[in-house]
Design a protein around this motif. Sequence first.
Motif, PDB file in Angstrom:
ATOM      1  N   SER A 124     123.477 -37.470 -17.657  1.00  0.00           N
ATOM      2  CA  SER A 124     123.995 -36.989 -16.309  1.00  0.00           C
ATOM      3  C   SER A 124     124.334 -35.548 -16.103  1.00  0.00           C
ATOM      4  O   SER A 124     123.660 -34.603 -16.580  1.00  0.00           O
ATOM      5  N   MET A 160     123.447 -38.615  -9.087  1.00  0.00           N
ATOM      6  CA  MET A 160     123.971 -38.796 -10.684  1.00  0.00           C
ATOM      7  C   MET A 160     125.300 -39.639 -10.487  1.00  0.00           C
ATOM      8  O   MET A 160     125.338 -40.397 -11.528  1.00  0.00           O
ATOM      9  N   GLU A 164     125.700 -43.365 -12.492  1.00  0.00           N
ATOM     10  CA  GLU A 164     126.882 -43.614 -13.032  1.00  0.00           C
ATOM     11  C   GLU A 164     127.789 -44.773 -12.817  1.00  0.00           C
ATOM     12  O   GLU A 164     128.142 -45.673 -13.476  1.00  0.00           O
ATOM     13  N   ARG A 180     127.155 -36.199 -20.480  1.00  0.00           N
ATOM     14  CA  ARG A 180     127.308 -35.310 -19.398  1.00  0.00           C
ATOM     15  C   ARG A 180     127.399 -33.785 -19.881  1.00  0.00           C
ATOM     16  O   ARG A 180     128.391 -33.384 -20.209  1.00  0.00           O
TER      17      ARG A 180
END
Length: 239
Positions: A124, A160, A164, A180
Motif C-alpha cells: 500500500s 489503496m 486496506e 506501507r
Amino acid sequence: MEEPPPPQQEEPVMPRKIAVLGATGQTGHAVCAHALERGHLVIAVARNPHKMNGLKSDRLEIRQADVFDEEGLVKAISGAAVVVSCLGSKFVLPWKEETFYSGSIAVITNAMRRLNLTRLFVISAAMLRSEVQVPINIQNPWTMFRKAVRTVAVSHLKDMERMEDYLQHNCGDLDYTIMRPYALISKPASKREIAIETDVDQLTNSAFHIYRENLAQIMLRGIEEEIWVRQAVCVAMRE
C-alpha cells in the motif's frame, strides 16, 4: 591470549514457495530476486511473462495470469504457500476514480480461499490517512514532496485505503500483512537504518523514502519470521 569467538551463523532459512504477483514490475522483480537468493521457490506471476527478464533459476517458475481473472489466478498461484502482491497501476488523474487496488484484492483473496491459502503480503502506501495532517516544513523538501504526492496521487491513495479496508473488514480468515512504504526509489539495497513501525505517526518527521530492494528484504523477513500478521507496517529509511 584468548581467541575471539567464531562469528555467529545465520539460522538456515526454511524454503517456501512464494507466488509474486506483478513480478515484471520493479518491486516485484526485486522480491523475486531476493527470494531466490534466500533459497525460496518462486512463482513469478505476470500478465505479460515475456517481460520477465534477467532472472534465471531452477527454483523460478513463470506463469501467466490476469489478476482480474479468478480462474486464471487460481491456476497461477496453485502450489504456493505465500502470495506477495506487488501490483501497481498506471497513473490516474486526480479527478478520475481508481479501482485497481480495491478490485484486484477481492479477486486475489477469493482465489486464495479456493486453494486454502492464508498468507498474503500486499503493498500500500504510508501516505494514506494521518499523513494528510502533517504540516509542510519549507526547510525539509520531503514534507513538500509528500504534500505534492498526496495531491497528485489522491485517486491511487484513496483506492489503496479501500484495499486496506477490504482486508481489515472482510479477510479475518487470512494472515495478511499490509506493507506501507514511503516513496519507493529504484536503487541497490542500502545498509542504512530502516524504520519499521506499525504506527505511521512514528515516522512522520524522521523518514521519507525507501529503496525497493530494501522493501523486498523486509517483506522476506516478514515471510520467514512469520511476523506482522493482520497488521499494517510502515517502512522507510531513517534520515
